[in-house]
Design an enzyme around this catalytic site. Structure first.
Site, mmCIF file in Angstrom:
data_model
loop_
_atom_site.group_PDB
_atom_site.id
_atom_site.type_symbol
_atom_site.label_atom_id
_atom_site.label_comp_id
_atom_site.label_asym_id
_atom_site.label_seq_id
_atom_site.Cartn_x
_atom_site.Cartn_y
_atom_site.Cartn_z
ATOM 1 N N ASP A 448 -12.907 14.135 23.158
ATOM 2 C CA ASP A 448 -13.159 14.938 21.962
ATOM 3 C C ASP A 448 -11.848 15.219 21.236
ATOM 4 O O ASP A 448 -10.752 15.090 21.799
ATOM 5 C CB ASP A 448 -13.826 16.264 22.359
ATOM 6 C CG ASP A 448 -14.688 16.846 21.252
ATOM 7 O OD1 ASP A 448 -14.565 16.404 20.091
ATOM 8 O OD2 ASP A 448 -15.476 17.767 21.546
ATOM 9 N N ASP A 521 -22.282 17.260 15.737
ATOM 10 C CA ASP A 521 -22.608 18.382 16.616
ATOM 11 C C ASP A 521 -23.962 18.991 16.278
ATOM 12 O O ASP A 521 -24.451 19.848 17.012
ATOM 13 C CB ASP A 521 -21.530 19.471 16.497
ATOM 14 C CG ASP A 521 -20.233 19.077 17.192
ATOM 15 O OD1 ASP A 521 -20.260 18.175 18.046
ATOM 16 O OD2 ASP A 521 -19.189 19.679 16.867
#
Length: 704
Positions: A448, A521
């Site tokens: 990430d 997300d």
């Protein structure tokens, strides 16, 4: 050598790309680009050589041209000596071609001391031509490069152009947009050190008056670059559209030392005669090529614990989730953020990548083995570029962080960013990942990046005080790719997922080195459907990680069923992120059925030809996947209309017309046994009887 005089041909599976010299041999021009045979006849880019108030080069369909030769309508290269006037006036100095698969064209400016080499290469099994440029300083004085695009693409549109692009923001990435361009300029870019959430380094070009789908010549580009980028489209005099794309140096310019060579990112150029859907299938084939042998590795059903536990990670809670996930049929368990020391929240811990002994009192390896004993592979979330100011790493190496002397540092998500362009930082990251992967039975790594660079400086570095010598954006990209390349070589069994606060780092350089990426997300059902609809126009299903969660809608709050969420998620790489401990027995049983169905059809989804059927703006939309060899069709369909499920005409089923089928073939529904002719499915469509309880369906058709 497929060339005659000053003309060269490049051939892909079904297309031809023809290049010639123009301007009395001073630059290269596009002569034709389209299906095989399109090169036979006058060039659609042919124009009058008479110009007024602009130069001939300003109207030319030039493949790559410097400011100097092209002073008015947009140059691809702006170069000068430090302190000197901008501009280059080069001459053609040679060509080399390998059959009809690769081409090099060389131009030299002896006064400036710069050699420019244009590179072309076709990609076997696809209709993609890769283009890039090499710039070499041949003089005794360095050259200053302000702009150095990878390539320019010329499209002979009629009546203006329709430009289709992908835009959005965090949690709303990959929204498909279009704009009509008759004259003027259209430009998108990211200066966030990544592809970015707001725009995507991808563009499709069509005639403005033509339908977007169907038999419509469609051209596309995609830039292979993980840092700052820019795409510029100009509607030029004479009616054509010229598109330029390349990276953008953070410092505004780069200095090229004597003898040094700068290589631009590759620009993938694609053509399809079949509209945006056809272009999407070209990109899907190309990305399967980028994946290489890893395409044959099944994408396992993932469970990720973030939505259920957040930072509250402990062995007992994670094992409870893992047991339930295994019962549902999951094949992989990933512990997300919060597993390492100093990480009760987002204010600490990044950089100190050791499992928290307080949360794993029996030892981290014992916890991993307990998960694996359930029949699950094990994975971890990491953020290798992130660093917390309260971490031990920051106390030891504050110089590793991007900063500008005497200026405050901006915290994003309460963290700073490591300068991954430094070799010592790269060595730290590779050493850290090697230790985690060698010491523990980890077979999945989610990488990430939750913040862009802000105060991007490197004070006190041996390169000196001049920021133009750093080229920090390119150095960071090189470091990032070097680490990924190391992972692929040293840990080939590990599945790597790319993520950057959602979909901020999705482009071909990353896709070539990862197995899946995280588009957003936002996992809410109708929001996610729109995100994935845009994503699949540019990228292949086997790269699209998609989770079933309990998330409510952010932009479209209308509720949808658990089936809707599963059908949406299994059109890519299926994952689950909900708190499955709270699911009812009925929900768990339904989830287990959907997971079993995904395992039966995932090869078709990941290897098949894709047709996007309508869009999420339609009351009914779907995606059709055709197995190589056409033995099976998988159709995922959703009701995006009224909440009560009522059809547009009461009592009549909604229908989706399928595409690309043989009209004389017979297709049988493997669940119901109902048989359809290909002609019926193409003309009348596959029926879906939506109700308030049934808002999504997965249909598998077997060709008889």
């Amino acid at each position: 050598m497929t060339a005659h005089d000053d003309r060269w041909l490049l051939r892909t599976d079904t297309t031809t790309y023809a290049v010639t010299l123009g301007g009395d041999g001073r630059w290269a021009e596009l002569a034709a680009w389209g299906p095989h045979g399109a090169e036979d006849g006058p060039s659609p880019l042919e124009r009058s050589r008479r110009t007024h108030f602009i130069t001939p080069a300003d109207t030319a369909p030039a493949e790559y041209i410097p400011y100097g030769l092209r002073p008015f309508t947009g140059a691809d290269l702006i170069a000068s000596r430090p302190g000197g006037d901008r501009g280059s006036w080069w001459r053609f100095t040679g060509a080399a071609q390998d059959q009809d698969r690769a081409l090099r064209l060389e131009f030299t400016d002896d006064l400036l001391g710069l050699r420019t080499t244009l590179h072309y290469r076709t990609v076997p099994g696809t209709d993609v031509v890769l283009r890039w440029t090499e710039l070499t300083c041949t003089g005794e004085t360095e050259v200053r490069l302000e702009r150095f695009d990878s390539a320019a693409v010329n499209v002979p549109v009629q009546g203006g152009a329709r430009l289709t692009y992908l835009a959005g923001q965090w949690s709303q990435e990959f929204q498909l947009k279009d704009v009509r361009l008759e004259r003027g300029r259209f430009e998108t870019e990211s200066t966030q050190g990544s592809a970015g959430h707001a725009y995507h380094p991808w563009l499709a070009i069509q005639d403005a008056a033509a339908p977007a789908e169907g038999a419509t010549p469609t051209y596309g580009i995609a830039l292979e670059w993980s840092g700052n980028w820019r795409i510029t489209a100009d509607a030029e005099p004479g009616g054509s559209v010229r598109v330029r794309a390349g990276r953008v140096p953070h410092e505004g310019a780069v200095r090229l030392a004597p003898g040094a060579t700068l290589v631009t990112p590759r620009l993938a150029c694609a053509f399809s005669p079949d509209g945006l859907g056809g272009l999407a299938r070209v990109w899907h084939r190309y990305e399967r090529h980028l994946t290489g042998a890893r395409i044959d590795r099944p994408r396992k059903v993932l469970y990720n614990s973030w939505e259920a536990t957040g930072f509250d990670v402990d062995a007992a809670g994670q094992l409870e989730l893992a047991r339930t996930a295994a019962e549902l049929g999951a094949e992989l368990f990933v512990v997300d953020d919060g597993w390492f020391t100093g990480r009760p929240d987002d204010r600490g811990g990044l950089g100190d990548w050791d499992p928290d002994p307080a949360e794993f009192p029996g030892g981290f390896d014992r916890f991993v083995e307990d998960v694996r004993a359930l029949g699950l592979d094990f994975g971890l979330w990491v953020e290798p570029e992130g660093i917390s100011p309260r971490s031990g790493l920051y106390a030891e190496h504050p110089e590793w962080v991007y900063r500008i002397d005497g200026r405050p540092a901006t915290l994003v998500r309460n963290q700073l960013l490591l300068d991954l362009g430094r070799e010592d930082v790269q060595d730290f990251v590779t050493g850290t990942l090697d230790r985690l992967l060698d010491s523990h039975a980890v077979s999945y790594l989610k990488w990430d990046m939750n913040r862009p660079p802000t105060e991007r400086g490197r004070p006190g570095h041996p390169a000196g005080p001049d920021p133009e010598l750093h080229d920090l954006d390119a150095a960071h990209v090189a470091g990032y790719l070097r680490v990924l390349d190391h992972l692929r070589t040293a840990h080939p069994h590990v599945t790597v997922e790319g993520c950057a606060g959602g979909g901020a780092r999705v482009e071909h350089a990353t896709l070539a080195r990862t197995d899946v990426v995280w588009p957003s997300d936002n996992t809410a059902p109708l929001d996610r459907l729109r995100i994935q609809y845009g994503y699949l126009h540019a990228h292949a299903p086997h790269t699209m990680s998609s989770w079933v969660t309990d998330a409510p809608g952010i932009f479209d709050p209308r509720p949808r069923s658990l089936a809707f969420r599963f059908v949406s998620s299994l059109t890519g790489v299926l994952g689950i992120g909900a708190d499955i401990r709270r699911w009812t027995p009925e929900q768990r049983a339904e989830a287990a059925r959907w997971i079993a169905r995904y395992k039966e059809i995932r090869d078709v989804v990941h290897h098949g030809e894709v047709h996007l059927l309508g869009s999420p703006e339609d009351p009914t939309c779907g995606i059709q996947y055709e197995e190589p060899g056409s033995a099976r069709l998988v159709v995922a369909a959703w009701n995006t209309g009224p909440l009560d499920g009522a059809p547009l005409v009461p009592g009549r089923a909604a229908r989706l017309r399928l595409r690309g089928l043989r009209p004389d073939a017979v297709y049988a529904d493997t669940a119901t046994g109902i048989r359809y002719s290909g002609a019926h499915l193409l003309h009348s469509g596959l029926p879906f009887a939506w109700t308030a309880e049934r808002d999504a369906e997965l249909t598998v058709l077997a060709r008889q």
